[in-house]
Enzyme design. Structure first.
Site, PDB file in Angstrom:
ATOM      1  N   CYS A  53      52.580 -33.134   3.218  1.00  0.00           N
ATOM      2  CA  CYS A  53      53.683 -33.724   3.981  1.00  0.00           C
ATOM      3  C   CYS A  53      53.461 -35.200   4.278  1.00  0.00           C
ATOM      4  O   CYS A  53      54.347 -35.860   4.796  1.00  0.00           O
ATOM      5  CB  CYS A  53      53.856 -32.974   5.297  1.00  0.00           C
ATOM      6  SG  CYS A  53      52.366 -33.043   6.306  1.00  0.00           S
ATOM      7  N   ASP A  63      51.477 -36.410   6.503  1.00  0.00           N
ATOM      8  CA  ASP A  63      51.111 -36.643   7.901  1.00  0.00           C
ATOM      9  C   ASP A  63      49.631 -36.982   8.026  1.00  0.00           C
ATOM     10  O   ASP A  63      48.834 -36.666   7.154  1.00  0.00           O
ATOM     11  CB  ASP A  63      51.449 -35.421   8.749  1.00  0.00           C
ATOM     12  CG  ASP A  63      52.954 -35.257   8.902  1.00  0.00           C
ATOM     13  OD1 ASP A  63      53.661 -36.251   8.690  1.00  0.00           O
ATOM     14  OD2 ASP A  63      53.397 -34.144   9.210  1.00  0.00           O
ATOM     15  N   CYS A 118      49.429 -27.265   7.849  1.00  0.00           N
ATOM     16  CA  CYS A 118      49.295 -28.165   8.994  1.00  0.00           C
ATOM     17  C   CYS A 118      47.957 -27.924   9.706  1.00  0.00           C
ATOM     18  O   CYS A 118      47.342 -28.862  10.207  1.00  0.00           O
ATOM     19  CB  CYS A 118      50.438 -27.960   9.968  1.00  0.00           C
ATOM     20  SG  CYS A 118      52.054 -27.942   9.165  1.00  0.00           S
ATOM     21  N   CYS A 145      53.235 -32.806  12.606  1.00  0.00           N
ATOM     22  CA  CYS A 145      54.306 -32.021  13.212  1.00  0.00           C
ATOM     23  C   CYS A 145      53.782 -31.190  14.384  1.00  0.00           C
ATOM     24  O   CYS A 145      52.592 -31.220  14.702  1.00  0.00           O
ATOM     25  CB  CYS A 145      54.888 -31.083  12.169  1.00  0.00           C
ATOM     26  SG  CYS A 145      53.666 -29.845  11.697  1.00  0.00           S
TER      27      CYS A 145
HETATM   28 FE1  FES Z   1      52.837 -32.343   8.241  1.00  0.00          FE
HETATM   29 FE2  FES Z   1      52.790 -30.120   9.648  1.00  0.00          FE
HETATM   30  S1  FES Z   1      54.409 -30.840   8.392  1.00  0.00           S
HETATM   31  S2  FES Z   1      51.272 -31.615   9.431  1.00  0.00           S
END
Ligand code: FES
Length: 146
Positions: free
Chosen positions: A34, A36, A103, A59
Site C-alpha cells: 500500500c 504506507d 498491515c 491505516c
Molecule cells: Fe497500508 Fe494498512 S493499508 S498499512
C-alpha cells in the site's frame, strides 16, 4: 463486524505513539502493498526493551497492529522481540480481516529493522545474531540486496 473490539480500541487509543530522541535502535519500513510507512524507536538497556514508540502513515489496522506490537515487546528481552510475528500480533488483536493482514506485517518488520539498527550500532552484524531473521524486511533493511 469487520474489526474486533481490540482493533477498534487500539486504533482509537493507540499506545506508545511518538518518537524516542535518544533511541538505541530506529527502524523504518515501507509496505510494498500500500506504500504506507512505519517508523519504530527502541530504547534498550542490558538487552531489555525499556521503551518503544512508533509513528506511522499507515491505516487503522497498521496503527492498531503497531500499538499492540509495542505493548507486546515493551519490557521484554531483545531475544523475545525478535520472535514476534505479525500472526501473533493479529491474534492478540482477535484477528484482522484477511486483506488487512499485510498491515500487521509493517509492525513486525519495523521492529526487526529497529533491532537490526540496534545491533549495527553495537558493531554487530544482525545476520550473525542467533534467532534474528530479517524475514522479508526488504523494505527497510537497506544493507541487503534481496
Ligand atoms: Fe497500508 Fe494498512 S493499508 S498499512
Amino acid at each position: 463486524m469487520l474489526y474486533s473490539e481490540k482493533v477498534m480500541d487500539h486504533f482509537e487509543h493507540p499506545r506508545n505513539v511518538g518518537e524516542i530522541v535518544d533511541a538505541d535502535g530506529v527502524g523504518q519500513v515501507g509496505n510494498p502493498k500500500c506504500g504506507d510507512i512505519m517508523k519504530m524507536y527502541l530504547k534498550i538497556d542490558n538487552d531489555v526493551i525499556t521503551d518503544v514508540k512508533f509513528k506511522t502513515f499507515g491505516c487503522g489496522s497498521a496503527i492498531a497492529s503497531s500499538s499492540m506490537a509495542t505493548e507486546m515487546i515493551k519490557g521484554k528481552p531483545v531475544a523475545e522481540a525478535m520472535k514476534l510475528t505479525n500472526a501473533a500480533v493479529a491474534e492478540a488483536l482477535d484477528g484482522l480481516p484477511g486483506h488487512k493482514l499485510h498491515c500487521s506485517v509493517l509492525a513486525e518488520e519495523a521492529i526487526k529493522a529497529a533491532l537490526a539498527d540496534y545491533y549495527k550500532k553495537q558493531g554487530v552484524d544482525p545476520e550473525t545474531v542467533e534467532g534474528f531473521s530479517c524475514g522479508g524486511c526488504c523494505g527497510g533493511c537497506h544493507d541487503h540486496d534481496h
